[in-house]
Enzyme design. Structure first.
Site, PDB file in Angstrom:
ATOM      1  CE  LYS A   1     -16.039  13.669 -75.522  1.00  0.00           C
ATOM      2  NZ  LYS A   1     -17.136  13.230 -74.644  1.00  0.00           N
TER       3      LYS A   1
HETATM    4  P1  NAD Z   1     -15.515   2.534 -72.911  1.00  0.00           P
HETATM    5  O1  NAD Z   1     -14.239   2.688 -73.624  1.00  0.00           O
HETATM    6  O2  NAD Z   1     -15.526   2.237 -71.454  1.00  0.00           O
HETATM    7  O3  NAD Z   1     -16.409   1.418 -73.628  1.00  0.00           O
HETATM    8  C1  NAD Z   1     -16.684   1.419 -74.995  1.00  0.00           C
HETATM    9  C2  NAD Z   1     -17.338   0.093 -75.366  1.00  0.00           C
HETATM   10  O4  NAD Z   1     -17.669   0.125 -76.758  1.00  0.00           O
HETATM   11  C3  NAD Z   1     -16.411  -1.106 -75.165  1.00  0.00           C
HETATM   12  O5  NAD Z   1     -17.189  -2.198 -74.709  1.00  0.00           O
HETATM   13  C4  NAD Z   1     -15.889  -1.362 -76.571  1.00  0.00           C
HETATM   14  O6  NAD Z   1     -15.468  -2.700 -76.780  1.00  0.00           O
HETATM   15  C5  NAD Z   1     -17.137  -1.037 -77.376  1.00  0.00           C
HETATM   16  N1  NAD Z   1     -16.841  -0.771 -78.782  1.00  0.00           N
HETATM   17  C6  NAD Z   1     -15.809  -0.060 -79.314  1.00  0.00           C
HETATM   18  N2  NAD Z   1     -15.872  -0.090 -80.655  1.00  0.00           N
HETATM   19  C7  NAD Z   1     -16.978  -0.807 -80.962  1.00  0.00           C
HETATM   20  C8  NAD Z   1     -17.585  -1.205 -82.175  1.00  0.00           C
HETATM   21  N3  NAD Z   1     -17.054  -0.858 -83.351  1.00  0.00           N
HETATM   22  N4  NAD Z   1     -18.733  -1.941 -82.115  1.00  0.00           N
HETATM   23  C9  NAD Z   1     -19.256  -2.294 -80.918  1.00  0.00           C
HETATM   24  N5  NAD Z   1     -18.724  -1.955 -79.746  1.00  0.00           N
HETATM   25  C10 NAD Z   1     -17.599  -1.236 -79.769  1.00  0.00           C
HETATM   26  O7  NAD Z   1     -16.341   3.871 -73.242  1.00  0.00           O
HETATM   27  P2  NAD Z   1     -17.557   4.497 -72.426  1.00  0.00           P
HETATM   28  O8  NAD Z   1     -17.011   5.496 -71.461  1.00  0.00           O
HETATM   29  O9  NAD Z   1     -18.455   3.408 -71.944  1.00  0.00           O
HETATM   30  O10 NAD Z   1     -18.278   5.349 -73.577  1.00  0.00           O
HETATM   31  C11 NAD Z   1     -19.238   4.759 -74.457  1.00  0.00           C
HETATM   32  C12 NAD Z   1     -20.034   5.855 -75.140  1.00  0.00           C
HETATM   33  O11 NAD Z   1     -20.686   6.649 -74.142  1.00  0.00           O
HETATM   34  C13 NAD Z   1     -19.216   6.841 -75.977  1.00  0.00           C
HETATM   35  O12 NAD Z   1     -19.986   7.243 -77.090  1.00  0.00           O
HETATM   36  C14 NAD Z   1     -19.024   8.007 -75.042  1.00  0.00           C
HETATM   37  O13 NAD Z   1     -18.804   9.235 -75.729  1.00  0.00           O
HETATM   38  C15 NAD Z   1     -20.352   8.014 -74.318  1.00  0.00           C
HETATM   39  N6  NAD Z   1     -20.319   8.704 -73.026  1.00  0.00           N
HETATM   40  C16 NAD Z   1     -19.487   8.295 -72.020  1.00  0.00           C
HETATM   41  C17 NAD Z   1     -19.516   8.938 -70.802  1.00  0.00           C
HETATM   42  C18 NAD Z   1     -18.692   8.479 -69.621  1.00  0.00           C
HETATM   43  O14 NAD Z   1     -18.907   8.984 -68.516  1.00  0.00           O
HETATM   44  N7  NAD Z   1     -17.788   7.533 -69.766  1.00  0.00           N
HETATM   45  C19 NAD Z   1     -20.375  10.042 -70.603  1.00  0.00           C
HETATM   46  C20 NAD Z   1     -21.207  10.442 -71.656  1.00  0.00           C
HETATM   47  C21 NAD Z   1     -21.169   9.754 -72.850  1.00  0.00           C
END
Ligand code: NAD
Length: 411
Positions: free
Chosen positions: A102
């Site tokens: 990561k």
């Molecule tokens: P992203 O940046 O596209 O979206 C994040 C979202 O969370 C946004 O809508 C943002 O406004 C919101 N957010 C941020 N801070 C916040 C808060 N304090 N309260 C409420 N909402 C808040 O990110 P993503 O890729 O969608 O990732 C989201 C989660 O999923 C993370 O924990 C990430 O580790 C996990 N994840 C992502 C992937 C991937 O393929 N992108 C894969 C596995 C896990």
């Protein structure tokens, strides 16, 4: 409890079931390499800003290390270390030939212009290009990063090491990416949500859903579940949460967010509530899809959803996890629930190496096959050992990594 302590806690519950020795636990929990670098960039204003970037390479017993790159102001070494470890167990749970890693940069992406974001990314690659690569460690998108950032990483890495699109996944479809990667994590969350709803004797039509986070993962999970006839009663992002008892039109909310710089701020077709209230809504399914550590011992007793599908990494703290388990709340753990992204990343990487392409239907079909296969294995192990689905998922992952470690010869 800090983020890595939480992973250690879950790891130990599974290691107890597997009767692992202390020495084996230390070996499996210790990262192979941890890199911290300085990223000095010139901002548009001409001022110099110094940021810190991290890459933690946790384990490569089952293949090249794989894991996302997070740009967020709260990123630190402890968080990256915990997420790298989760990647190792995640890739093993879905049984794809990868280890875990990561990375992250401690920065508020909303404060950066597009040009600044590109400079930060290229400078970060300048510092870590020697330790990443298609056969060693392959970054991908996570919070705050997207396909465009991945294209810059590929381009910058290729300047040092020659053409090789397999150095990073989650690239734009027009630029060595794969159709279906962007939706993959959210779609995987949706697929396993439906499976679990069915297993619990419910139907999508009577399932109300609250989703925290409306970024890549949350919005695609919402879209998939909406199309499957669930009622999405609340969504949220960093601007706040939005509730509508009759159900939110997800396509409309996605369009609104896209037109407003990926923000739901000012969305008037639902009532504003807080992100904390969203977690405690009277719904059948809760999907945390933003930050980690949002469900704690403090709010666990107020969580009303009988099912939580962890789209985000580590959204439930260990003390809350225990309380919810005792209350009979079903949790589909992160290392299973959000593995769809890394699964389709694997398809992308494999195809980059073969210069071959699948179409969207094929990608979706294979994603479903991998996700449901892992789901069945975790459910069976949980039943056999009478443990939570989280402990079962860790047992499956740790067992596979442990066997590969021993087979490769430790000394
Ligand atoms: P992203 O940046 O596209 O979206 C994040 C979202 O969370 C946004 O809508 C943002 O406004 C919101 N957010 C941020 N801070 C916040 C808060 N304090 N309260 C409420 N909402 C808040 O990110 P993503 O890729 O969608 O990732 C989201 C989660 O999923 C993370 O924990 C990430 O580790 C996990 N994840 C992502 C992937 C991937 O393929 N992108 C894969 C596995 C896990």
């Amino acid at each position: 409890m800090k983020a890595f302590e939480a992973v250690r806690h879950y790891f130990n519950l599974a290691a107890d079931e597997l009767e692992l020795t202390d020495n084996m636990r230390t070996l499996l929990l210790t990262a192979k390499r941890e890199v911290q670098v300085q990223i000095a960039v010139e901002m548009d204003s001409g001022e110099l800003q110094t940021l810190i970037g991290y890459r933690v390479q946790h384990d490569n017993a089952r293949g090249p290390m794989k894991g996302g790159l997070r740009y967020h102001e709260e990123v630190d070494l402890d968080e990256v270390r915990s997420l790298a470890s989760l990647m190792t167990w995640k890739t093993a749970v879905v049984n794809i030939p990868y280890g875990g890693a990561k990375g992250g940069v401690a920065v508020d992406v909303r404060s950066l212009s597009r040009r600044e974001l590109e400079r930060v990314t290229r400078k970060f690659v300048d510092e870590i290009h020697d330790v990443i690569g298609p056969d060693t460690d392959i970054p991908a998108p996570d919070m705050g990063t997207n396909s465009e950032v991945m294209a810059w990483i590929m381009n910058q890495h290729n300047k040092y090491h020659g053409f090789n699109p397999g150095v990073v996944t989650g690239k734009p479809v027009e630029h060595y990416g794969i159709p279906g990667r962007e939706e993959a994590t959210g779609r995987g969350v949706g697929i396993l949500s439906l499976k679990t709803i069915g297993r619990m004797g419910h139907r999508p039509q009577t399932t109300r859903v609250a989703i925290q986070g409306f970024g890549n993962v949350g919005s695609h999970a919402a879209k998939f579940l909406h199309e499957a006839d669930c009622k999405i009663t609340a969504i949220s992002d960093v601007s706040g949460a939005y509730f509508c008892a009759k159900g939110i039109d997800v396509a409309d909310a996605m369009e609104y967010s896209n037109q407003h710089d990926r923000s739901l701020e000012g969305y008037e077709k639902a009532d504003p509530i807080s992100n904390e209230e969203l977690l405690e809504l009277d719904v059948e399914l809760l999907v945390p899809a933003a930050l980690g550590g949002v469900i704690t011992a403090e709010n666990a007793s107020r969580i009303r959803a009988p099912l939580i599908v962890e789209a985000a990494n580590a959204p439930v703290r260990p003390d809350a996890d225990q309380l919810l388990y005792e209350r009979g709340v079903v949790i589909v753990p992160d290392i299973l629930a959000n593995a769809g992204g890394v699964t389709v990343s694997y398809f992308e990487w494999a195809q980059n190496r073969q210069h071959y392409r699948w179409n969207l239907d094929r990608v979706r079909q294979e994603l479903e096959r991998v996700m449901t296969g892992a789901f069945e294995e975790v459910w069976e192990l949980s039943r056999e050992h009478n443990v939570s689905h989280r402990t079962a998922a860790f047992m499956l992952g740790i067992g596979r990594v442990g066997r590969a470690t021993i087979l490769s010869g430790i000394t």
